[in-house]
Design an enzyme around this catalytic site. Structure first.
Site, mmCIF file in Angstrom:
data_model
loop_
_atom_site.group_PDB
_atom_site.id
_atom_site.type_symbol
_atom_site.label_atom_id
_atom_site.label_comp_id
_atom_site.label_asym_id
_atom_site.label_seq_id
_atom_site.Cartn_x
_atom_site.Cartn_y
_atom_site.Cartn_z
ATOM 1 N N ASN A 94 0.863 -1.192 0.000
ATOM 2 C CA ASN A 94 0.000 0.000 0.000
ATOM 3 C C ASN A 94 0.895 1.237 0.000
ATOM 4 O OD1 ASN A 94 -1.830 2.019 0.440
ATOM 5 N ND2 ASN A 94 -2.464 1.346 2.481
ATOM 6 N N TRP A 95 1.013 1.824 -1.194
ATOM 7 C CA TRP A 95 1.935 2.964 -1.333
ATOM 8 C C TRP A 95 1.334 4.265 -0.801
ATOM 9 C CZ3 TRP A 95 3.526 1.669 -7.110
ATOM 10 C CH2 TRP A 95 4.276 0.468 -7.097
ATOM 11 N N LYS A 96 0.084 4.205 -0.401
ATOM 12 C CA LYS A 96 -0.622 5.368 0.160
ATOM 13 C C LYS A 96 -0.455 6.585 -0.767
ATOM 14 C CE LYS A 96 -0.380 3.328 4.722
ATOM 15 N NZ LYS A 96 -0.354 3.469 6.162
ATOM 16 N N HIS B 81 -9.724 1.078 5.034
ATOM 17 C CA HIS B 81 -8.464 1.310 5.744
ATOM 18 C C HIS B 81 -8.728 2.268 6.910
ATOM 19 C CE1 HIS B 81 -4.376 2.575 6.596
ATOM 20 N NE2 HIS B 81 -3.972 1.499 5.956
ATOM 21 N N GLU C 132 -5.267 -4.813 10.922
ATOM 22 C CA GLU C 132 -4.294 -3.730 11.077
ATOM 23 C C GLU C 132 -4.634 -2.926 12.333
ATOM 24 O OE1 GLU C 132 -2.187 -2.356 7.298
ATOM 25 O OE2 GLU C 132 -4.100 -1.336 7.298
ATOM 26 N N GLY D 18 2.447 2.587 11.054
ATOM 27 C CA GLY D 18 3.394 3.691 10.919
ATOM 28 C C GLY D 18 4.118 4.067 12.197
ATOM 29 N N SER E 183 3.427 -1.744 10.646
ATOM 30 C CA SER E 183 4.877 -1.739 10.893
ATOM 31 C C SER E 183 5.563 -3.051 10.525
ATOM 32 C CB SER E 183 5.172 -1.364 12.349
ATOM 33 O OG SER E 183 4.768 -0.023 12.595
ATOM 34 N N GLY F 229 2.809 -0.827 4.466
ATOM 35 C CA GLY F 229 2.759 0.586 4.111
ATOM 36 C C GLY F 229 4.166 1.124 3.888
ATOM 37 N N GLY F 230 4.721 1.740 4.906
ATOM 38 C CA GLY F 230 6.019 2.428 4.813
ATOM 39 C C GLY F 230 7.116 1.631 4.126
HETATM 40 P P1 13P Z 1 2.910 0.727 7.888
HETATM 41 O O1 13P Z 1 3.443 -0.553 7.274
HETATM 42 O O2 13P Z 1 3.599 1.943 7.437
HETATM 43 O O3 13P Z 1 2.775 0.587 9.376
HETATM 44 O O4 13P Z 1 1.413 0.883 7.327
HETATM 45 C C1 13P Z 1 0.542 -0.174 7.416
HETATM 46 C C2 13P Z 1 -0.641 0.126 6.602
HETATM 47 O O5 13P Z 1 -1.418 1.014 6.934
HETATM 48 C C3 13P Z 1 -0.838 -0.659 5.375
HETATM 49 O O6 13P Z 1 -2.120 -0.483 4.878
#
Ligand code: 13P
Length: 259
Positions: A7-9, A94, A166, A172, A212, A233-234
Site C-alpha cells: 500500500n503505497w498510500k 483502511h 491492522e 506507521g 509496521s 505501508g512504509g
Molecule cells: P505501515 O506498514 O507503514 O505501518 O502501514 C501499514 C498500513 O497502513 C498498510 O495499509
C-alpha cells in the site's frame, strides 16, 4: 501461498510509482518460490503501473473506491473504472479512511458489494485503536467492523476475500503487534466469517496482518499458517526494506515446498 500487499498510500507520484513497480518486480526476479504480490499505487498511477506489471508476478490493487455505481459523485472513482484499468484487488475500509474521511461500516459494505460485482478482490481492513485495546474491546471492535463490512454480501466459492488485521496503534509507528495477539485475532476473524457465512468461507478467506511490517519482523508472520500474508505501508515504498520482506516470504515458501 503467501501474499504481500504493498500500500503505497499518497507517498508516490506517477513517475515514482512506475519506478517503484519496476523495482518491486526485481525483488522477485530469479527466485524459485515467490509470494503473491499486489501493488496498490495512488489512483492517478494505476494506468501506468498496469503497463509495468502486465504479464508479471504482480497484480494491481487500488487503495479505495466509491460505494456507488455511477452518477453525480464529483471526484469519486467507481469499481467499473478500476476494472477497466485492470485493477484486480481493492483495499477497503483502511483505518486512515475511517478516521480521516469518516468512512462508515455501511459504506464499506457497499464497497465490498461493488468489488464483488466487478470481479475484484476486496481487501477489507479492520483493527482497534490503542484506547480500544486498553479498554479490552479490541475483539468487539473487530467483530463490528467485519460483520458490518460483510453485511448483505454473499461469498461464492469462486470469490476471494482478504481481511487485513491492522491495529491502528501499529500503523506507521514502528511497533508491530505481538505474534500471539495477531494469531488470536486472525482466528477470531475466521470465527466471525464462519458465523456470518459458513465454515467453508472461513477457510476460504485469506487473513493478512498489517502494521509496521518490515524486514526484521516479517518472517515471524509468514511462518505462521494462520497468517496468509502481510499488508505493508512504509516499507513498501523503500525497496531495500521491501526486498527483505520478500526474502522472508520466499524463505518460508521454500521451507514449505516439497523437495
Ligand atoms: P505501515 O506498514 O507503514 O505501518 O502501514 C501499514 C498500513 O497502513 C498498510 O495499509
Amino acid at each position: 501461498m503467501k501474499t504481500i500487499v504493498a500500500n503505497w498510500k499518497m507517498n508516490v507520484g506517477v513517475r515514482e510509482s512506475v519506478a517503484l513497480a519496476r523495482g518491486t518486480l526485481l525483488t522477485v526476479r530469479g527466485r524459485k518460490m515467490i509470494p503473491e504480490l499486489i501493488v496498490c499505487p495512488p489512483f492517478v498511477a494505476l494506468g501506468e503501473v498496469k503497463k509495468v506489471v502486465a504479464r508479471s508476478a504482480a497484480s494491481l490493487g487500488a487503495q479505495n473506491m466509491s460505494s456507488e455505481d455511477s452518477g453525480a459523485f464529483t471526484g469519486e472513482i467507481s469499481a467499473r473504472m478500476l476494472q477497466e484499468l485492470g485493477v484486480s484487488s481493492v483495499i477497503l475500509g483502511h483505518s486512515e479512511r475511517r478516521a480521516l474521511f469518516g468512512e462508515t461500516d455501511e459504506q464499506i459494505a457497499k464497497k465490498v458489494q461493488q468489488a464483488f460485482a466487478h470481479q475484484m478482490t476486496p481487501i477489507v481492513c479492520v483493527g482497534e485503536s490503542t484506547e480500544e485495546r486498553d479498554a479490552g474491546t479490541a475483539r468487539e471492535v473487530v467483530r463490528n467492523q467485519l460483520a458490518g463490512a460483510l453485511s448483505n454480501t454473499r461469498l461464492r466459492g469462486s470469490d476471494t476475500l482478504f481481511v487485513a488485521y491492522e491495529p491502528i496503534w501499529a500503523i506507521g509507528t514502528g511497533r508491530s503487534a505481538e505474534i500471539g495477539d495477531v494469531l488470536e485475532m486472525h482466528a477470531f476473524i475466521r470465527s466471525i466469517v464462519s458465523e456470518v457465512f459458513s465454515d467453508a468461507s472461513a477457510k476460504q478467506i485469506r487473513v493478512l496482518y498489517g502494521g509496521s511490517v518490515n524486514g526484521d519482523n516479517a518472517y515471524q508472520f509468514f511462518r505462521e499458517e494462520e497468517v496468509d500474508g502481510v499488508l505493508v505501508g512504509g516499507a513498501s515504498v523503500k525497496l531495500n526494506q521491501f526486498r527483505e520482506i520478500v526474502d522472508a516470504a520466499a524463505e518460508v515458501l521454500e521451507a514449505q515446498s516439497p523437495i
